[in-house]
Design an enzyme around this catalytic site. Structure first.
Site, PDB file in Angstrom:
ATOM      1  N   GLU A   1     -45.928  27.567 109.372  1.00  0.00           N
ATOM      2  CA  GLU A   1     -45.768  29.031 109.473  1.00  0.00           C
ATOM      3  C   GLU A   1     -44.743  29.476 110.509  1.00  0.00           C
ATOM      4  O   GLU A   1     -45.089  30.075 111.528  1.00  0.00           O
ATOM      5  CB  GLU A   1     -47.101  29.683 109.799  1.00  0.00           C
ATOM      6  CG  GLU A   1     -48.174  29.426 108.776  1.00  0.00           C
ATOM      7  CD  GLU A   1     -49.450  30.214 109.041  1.00  0.00           C
ATOM      8  OE1 GLU A   1     -49.591  30.771 110.148  1.00  0.00           O
ATOM      9  OE2 GLU A   1     -50.299  30.282 108.147  1.00  0.00           O
TER      10      GLU A   1
ATOM     11  N   GLU B   1     -53.767  26.297 103.398  1.00  0.00           N
ATOM     12  CA  GLU B   1     -54.767  27.102 104.118  1.00  0.00           C
ATOM     13  C   GLU B   1     -55.154  28.299 103.276  1.00  0.00           C
ATOM     14  O   GLU B   1     -54.290  28.926 102.649  1.00  0.00           O
ATOM     15  CB  GLU B   1     -54.202  27.671 105.429  1.00  0.00           C
ATOM     16  CG  GLU B   1     -54.082  26.702 106.543  1.00  0.00           C
ATOM     17  CD  GLU B   1     -53.540  27.366 107.809  1.00  0.00           C
ATOM     18  OE1 GLU B   1     -53.797  28.574 108.040  1.00  0.00           O
ATOM     19  OE2 GLU B   1     -52.841  26.676 108.552  1.00  0.00           O
TER      20      GLU B   1
HETATM   21  C1  GCO Z   1     -52.567  29.983 110.484  1.00  0.00           C
HETATM   22  C2  GCO Z   1     -53.049  28.952 111.182  1.00  0.00           C
HETATM   23  C3  GCO Z   1     -54.459  28.748 111.505  1.00  0.00           C
HETATM   24  C4  GCO Z   1     -55.336  29.954 111.746  1.00  0.00           C
HETATM   25  C5  GCO Z   1     -55.863  30.550 110.477  1.00  0.00           C
HETATM   26  C6  GCO Z   1     -56.802  31.725 110.668  1.00  0.00           C
HETATM   27  O1  GCO Z   1     -51.717  29.386 110.245  1.00  0.00           O
HETATM   28  O2  GCO Z   1     -52.575  31.042 110.295  1.00  0.00           O
HETATM   29  O3  GCO Z   1     -52.481  27.861 110.627  1.00  0.00           O
HETATM   30  O4  GCO Z   1     -54.243  28.031 112.661  1.00  0.00           O
HETATM   31  O5  GCO Z   1     -56.373  29.605 112.555  1.00  0.00           O
HETATM   32  O6  GCO Z   1     -54.814  31.002 109.712  1.00  0.00           O
HETATM   33  O7  GCO Z   1     -56.173  32.784 111.278  1.00  0.00           O
END
Ligand code: GCO
Length: 481
Positions: free
Chosen positions: A208, A389
């Protein structure tokens, strides 16, 4: 009240002046035809191909703890958490889930749930803790054991090289603002390919970049906590270069697996049919998606880049050298997609037609997952995709182990993923965020995203209802009716 880490992520960035056009805060009025119709529910029955990877995800700083063990040096997150008033509950990842010591228990738990794929991240400050960037064998040994432990249990390792925990000594040397960062990252990646490349099937370069750029360098809500638009442009370019150079290092190595980037994508919808809403949506799509996807997947920045804030554009332009676009854009084997929330735009600014999750920033719109997968499929030459995710925090007032909202969330998102597959997307896996309740960045331990509950006093793990439900999905290779 604490700031959700991506609060305002979908809010048009009016507050920080990222956009060249003026946006006013949303009135919060319910969305309208266009947002709703873009999201027509899929009729495709949930079906997943044989061999579909059913996984869970975590990241090093959020779960490992043991921040001083075996020679690890501080990361920018240790520094940020210690710098006062940054984390909602004043906590840090110093202990987190104690996964560094309890990894066997956690792997056993995954095995019991039938998890087939584990996305974890490697803590760079364990591997190269000193300024000389020499490899630390003790740090490497942890991931060596972890990978073998996964393979022993029949779980495929998916290793992310960078999930936001830059060694502090590299930050002190200029961090991602320095062009040298691309070389540092490629060297570190090379160490990992050599050490684990015979056993890790999937490598993820950088998690990200949007969140690093926006939260780390524009709003200062995440490490390293800066408010500097020009620097954020430079950082984006260097993250892109780092990705490209790591892919090149991978191709030059003897590693056997596959490699790809990881984006957090937000489908952007107009709140109504007005021209203003459509224009605002196009701009939001540039800011949320194309700015990150285009350089990495097409090897060039978007043509309409200058519509973004001038200082950020200047940062990118100032960092860019001849030949960089080709370095950034070598083909990858897959595209990792994180999906949490859509962005809905009215002519006057962001709208919020969908219900919000308990984190306060995430609009719940499951069909958005189908839409982003199909969009990447259509606009970026039909790559193999994997969801790395997708998740929500526990609902407010929820009983700790009973999480019907999460089951609904997973069910609807998996149906949307199946819809994308039915419409042609080449999706080969899904990873729920997260295996464990963990350190949720600036929200500390105030938000629990785990399928498995963690009692942070005793470190006891207990599967929530959603973990058992997900285990049934995995057994059936599909969503129970
Ligand atoms: C994200 C992250 C995670 C977060 C999850 C919840 O990339 O956004 O990879 O580390 O904890 O998204 O907010």
């Amino acid at each position: 009240m604490s700031l959700g880490r991506r609060e305002l992520l979908g809010a048009g960035l009016a507050g920080v002046g990222l956009l060249a056009t003026g946006c006013t805060p949303s009135t919060g009025e319910a969305g309208t035809t266009t947002a709703a119709t873009t999201a027509a529910t899929t009729a495709t029955p949930p079906a997943f191909p044989a061999g579909f990877a059913w996984g869970v995800a975590t990241s090093a700083y959020q779960v490992e703890g043991s921040v001083r063990a075996d020679g690890r040096s501080p990361s920018i997150w240790d520094t940020f958490a210690a710098s006062g008033n940054r984390i909602a509950d004043g906590s840090s990842g110093a202990e987190a889930c104690d996964h560094y010591r309890r990894w066997r228990t956690d792997l056993d738990l995954m095995g019991e749930l039938g998890i087939g794929s584990y996305r974890f991240s490697i803590a760079w400050p364990r591997i190269q803790p000193g300024r000389d960037r020499r490899t630390n064998p003790a740090g490497l040994a942890f991931y060596d054991r972890l990978v073998d432990g996964l393979l022993d249990r029949g779980i495929a390792p998916v290793a992310t090289l960078y999930h936001w925990d830059l060694p502090q000594h590299l930050e002190d040397a200029g961090g991602w603002e320095s062009r040298d960062s691309a070389g540092w990252f490629a060297d570190y990646a090379g160490v990992m390919f050599e050490a684990l490349g015979d056993r890790v099937g999937s490598w993820v370069t950088i998690n990200e970049s949007k969140v690093i750029v926006e939260q780390g360098y524009q709003r200062g809500w995440m490490a390293p906590g800066k408010n500097d638009l020009e620097a954020s442009g430079r950082v984006l370019h260097h993250l892109n270069l780092a990705h490209g150079r790591a892919v090149a290092a991978f191709r030059a190595s003897t590693a056997k697996g596959t490699i790809g980037p990881c984006f957090t994508l937000a489908p952007c919808y107009p709140a109504d049919d007005s021209e203003g809403a459509r224009a605002a949506t196009a701009l939001a799509d540039l800011r949320e998606n194309r700015l990150y996807l285009d350089p990495v997947l097409l090897g060039r920045y978007p043509d309409d880049l200058e519509l973004l804030h001038g200082e950020m554009v200047a940062g990118i332009a100032g960092a860019r050298r001849d030949g960089d676009d080709a370095t950034i854009g070598p083909a990858t084997d897959f595209v990792g997609v994180n999906y949490y929330s859509p962005v809905v735009m009215a002519a006057t600014g962001p709208a919020q037609p969908y219900p919000l999750a308990a984190n306060g920033w995430q609009q719940l719109h499951p069909d958005g997952l189908r839409d982003v997968l199909l969009r990447v499929h259509r606009d970026y030459d039909a790559p193999v995709q994997v969801v790395l995710e997708n998740g929500i925090p526990d609902a407010r007032g929820q009983e700790p182990l009973h999480d019907p909202e999460r089951i609904d969330f997973l069910k609807q998102h998996l149906q949307a993923a199946a819809g994308a597959i039915g419409a042609g997307a080449r999706l080969n896996g899904y990873h729920a965020w997260s295996l464990l309740d963990n350190f949720e960045w600036a929200a500390g331990y105030t938000q629990r995203y785990g399928l498995v509950h963690v009692d942070f006093e005793s470190q006891r793990r207990t599967p929530k209802d959603s973990a058992r439900w997900y285990a049934a999905v995995i057994r059936a290779n599909g969503v129970p009716g």
